[in-house]
Design a protein around this motif. Structure first.
Motif, PDB file in Angstrom:
ATOM      1  N   HIS A  83     -51.139   5.981   3.888  1.00 35.48           N
ATOM      2  CA  HIS A  83     -50.260   7.403   2.911  1.00 35.48           C
ATOM      3  C   HIS A  83     -48.533   7.431   3.659  1.00 35.48           C
ATOM      4  O   HIS A  83     -48.358   7.438   2.678  1.00 35.48           O
ATOM      5  CB  HIS A  83     -50.834   7.751   2.213  1.00 35.48           C
ATOM      6  N   TRP A  89     -52.897  -2.090  -3.487  1.00 41.00           N
ATOM      7  CA  TRP A  89     -53.618  -0.321  -4.231  1.00 41.00           C
ATOM      8  C   TRP A  89     -53.573  -0.622  -5.799  1.00 41.00           C
ATOM      9  O   TRP A  89     -54.361   0.477  -5.666  1.00 41.00           O
ATOM     10  CB  TRP A  89     -52.272   0.229  -3.761  1.00 41.00           C
ATOM     11  N   GLU A  90     -53.355  -1.308  -6.001  1.00 37.17           N
ATOM     12  CA  GLU A  90     -53.308  -1.149  -7.683  1.00 37.17           C
ATOM     13  C   GLU A  90     -55.062  -0.599  -8.484  1.00 37.17           C
ATOM     14  O   GLU A  90     -55.155   0.588  -8.934  1.00 37.17           O
ATOM     15  CB  GLU A  90     -52.853  -2.017  -8.951  1.00 37.17           C
ATOM     16  N   ARG A 148     -60.832   5.696  -8.701  1.00 35.56           N
ATOM     17  CA  ARG A 148     -60.185   6.788  -7.385  1.00 35.56           C
ATOM     18  C   ARG A 148     -61.266   7.550  -6.917  1.00 35.56           C
ATOM     19  O   ARG A 148     -61.145   8.179  -5.464  1.00 35.56           O
ATOM     20  CB  ARG A 148     -59.104   7.775  -7.923  1.00 35.56           C
ATOM     21  N   GLU A 153     -46.977   3.969  -6.247  1.00 38.95           N
ATOM     22  CA  GLU A 153     -48.304   3.978  -5.549  1.00 38.95           C
ATOM     23  C   GLU A 153     -48.725   2.591  -4.902  1.00 38.95           C
ATOM     24  O   GLU A 153     -50.119   2.593  -4.363  1.00 38.95           O
ATOM     25  CB  GLU A 153     -49.224   4.034  -7.273  1.00 38.95           C
ATOM     26  N   HIS A 154     -47.620   1.459  -4.786  1.00 38.88           N
ATOM     27  CA  HIS A 154     -48.234   0.762  -3.714  1.00 38.88           C
ATOM     28  C   HIS A 154     -47.462   0.414  -2.756  1.00 38.88           C
ATOM     29  O   HIS A 154     -48.659  -0.359  -2.035  1.00 38.88           O
ATOM     30  CB  HIS A 154     -46.982  -0.697  -5.030  1.00 38.88           C
ATOM     31  N   ASN A 186     -55.952   3.568  -7.126  1.00 34.96           N
ATOM     32  CA  ASN A 186     -54.964   4.631  -8.051  1.00 34.96           C
ATOM     33  C   ASN A 186     -55.607   4.614  -9.396  1.00 34.96           C
ATOM     34  O   ASN A 186     -55.371   5.104 -10.213  1.00 34.96           O
ATOM     35  CB  ASN A 186     -53.794   3.762  -7.542  1.00 34.96           C
TER      36      ASN A 186
END
Length: 337
Positions: free
Chosen positions: A264, A241-242, A250, A312-313, A245
């Motif tokens: 999510h 996901w890094e 994005r 965020e992960h 993000n």
């Protein structure tokens, strides 16, 4: 007693008569497309006695540290801040390197690290004598589309049909196709890493032979994101996901819902209703020749603090998975609810 030719002949006549009856057909074998999510935790790979007696010998770059870690690139961003916090608070010299599952597994096999980490459940080749696996948590595997394409949600079965080439145009998908230009081609993108380990992309299709001839295969996570971002009609998947993000990407790609479950949504992931995920797994040694109490203490810290991994992960910690009925052997996740 072996059946006689006469009895086999009678059986063949019986089958032929049955086949002439209206509505009769051979039973269909259920088509299983996804692979195993986990390997057998009791299937330990045998090693020589010499290997078993060998202690941990750190690489030259790790000389002088008390705990050496080699973590897969997918779990490294989430775990590194906690590892560094542990090092500061306990005054323990730690080296934490980033790699992929292959080098991390090789570092373990060579007994060069105290802790290895992967985004895949342990495979048979990873279950070594004196090695114990611990699951920090799971994170949803994002199904990616171009950010401006009119796809919000797809059933898991449809996603499988796309990747195996049964569906080739968006117009074939009810509720989605009418929003695309006529005859828009679906452009599936794959990254077939860790082919011999269970889980990850193999939860979509079990092996590379099941993927259709029109898929585009890329070699890196960044290549996957760029390929989807640059091509309308593309669909891919992502374990890290890094990257998405990152503000740079994005607005170029986005994750869609699967079976109307949002990746999510931690409740959807924790319940197992979101079907695709990858695993934060780390290992420790337990034999007299290899055990490192400080490494074991670090892993206990990671397990206890998993809920503090950067949101965020999208990591659902093992403690929550246990509440939801996922199956564990000691600290290792071995089965879905």
């Amino acid at each position: 007693m072996k059946p006689s030719f006469f009895s086999l002949g009678l059986f063949a006549v019986f089958i032929l008569l049955k086949m002439t009856q209206p509505g009769w057909s051979l039973p269909e074998e259920p088509e299983v497309l996804k692979g195993l999510a986990f390997s057998d935790p009791d299937a330990i790979l045998e090693q020589t006695e010499e290997w078993k007696r060998q202690p941990i010998r750190h690489q030259e770059s790790d000389r002088g540290v008390e705990v050496a870690l080699l973590l897969d690139q997918n779990i490294h961003p989430g775990l590194r801040p906690l590892v560094e916090e542990f090092s500061r608070n306990h005054g323990i010299r730690v080296s934490v390197r980033e790699g992929t599952c292959g080098p991390a597994a090789e570092g373990i096999r060579r007994k060069e690290v105290d802790i290895g980490g992967s985004c895949c459940p342990a495979g048979i080749m990873d279950r070594l004598p004196g090695l114990r696996w611990h699951t920090i948590g799971i994170s949803p595997m994002a199904i990616l589309v171009h950010a401006s394409d009119p796809v919000e949600s797809l059933p898991a079965a449809t996603i499988r049909d796309i990747f195996r080439g049964t569906l080739t145009r968006w117009g074939q998908i009810p509720g989605v196709g009418e929003h695309f230009p006529r005859d828009s081609i679906i452009r599936p993108v794959t990254r077939l890493h860790c082919k011999t380990r269970p889980g990850h992309w193999r939860l979509i299709l079990d092996n590379e032979d099941l993927f259709g001839p029109r898929v585009k295969e890329v070699g890196t996570i960044l290549d996957m994101v760029i390929s989807v971002a640059n091509n309308h009609g593309s669909i891919g998947y992502l374990e890290n996901w890094e990257i998405i993000n990152d503000p740079k990407y994005r607005t170029s790609v986005r994750a869609i819902r699967v079976d109307d479950r949002d990746p999510h949504d931690p409740k959807a992931v924790a319940s197992g209703k979101y079907p695709f995920y990858w695993v934060y797994n780390v290992s420790t040694w337990t034999s007299a020749a290899t055990a490192n109490p400080k490494a074991q203490e670090l892993v206990r810290f990671l397990l206890a603090q998993a809920h503090r991994i950067n949101p965020e992960h999208h990591v659902v910690p093992a403690s929550e998975l246990k509440k939801q009925g996922w199956k564990f052997k000691d600290d290792e996740l071995i089965g879905a609810p």
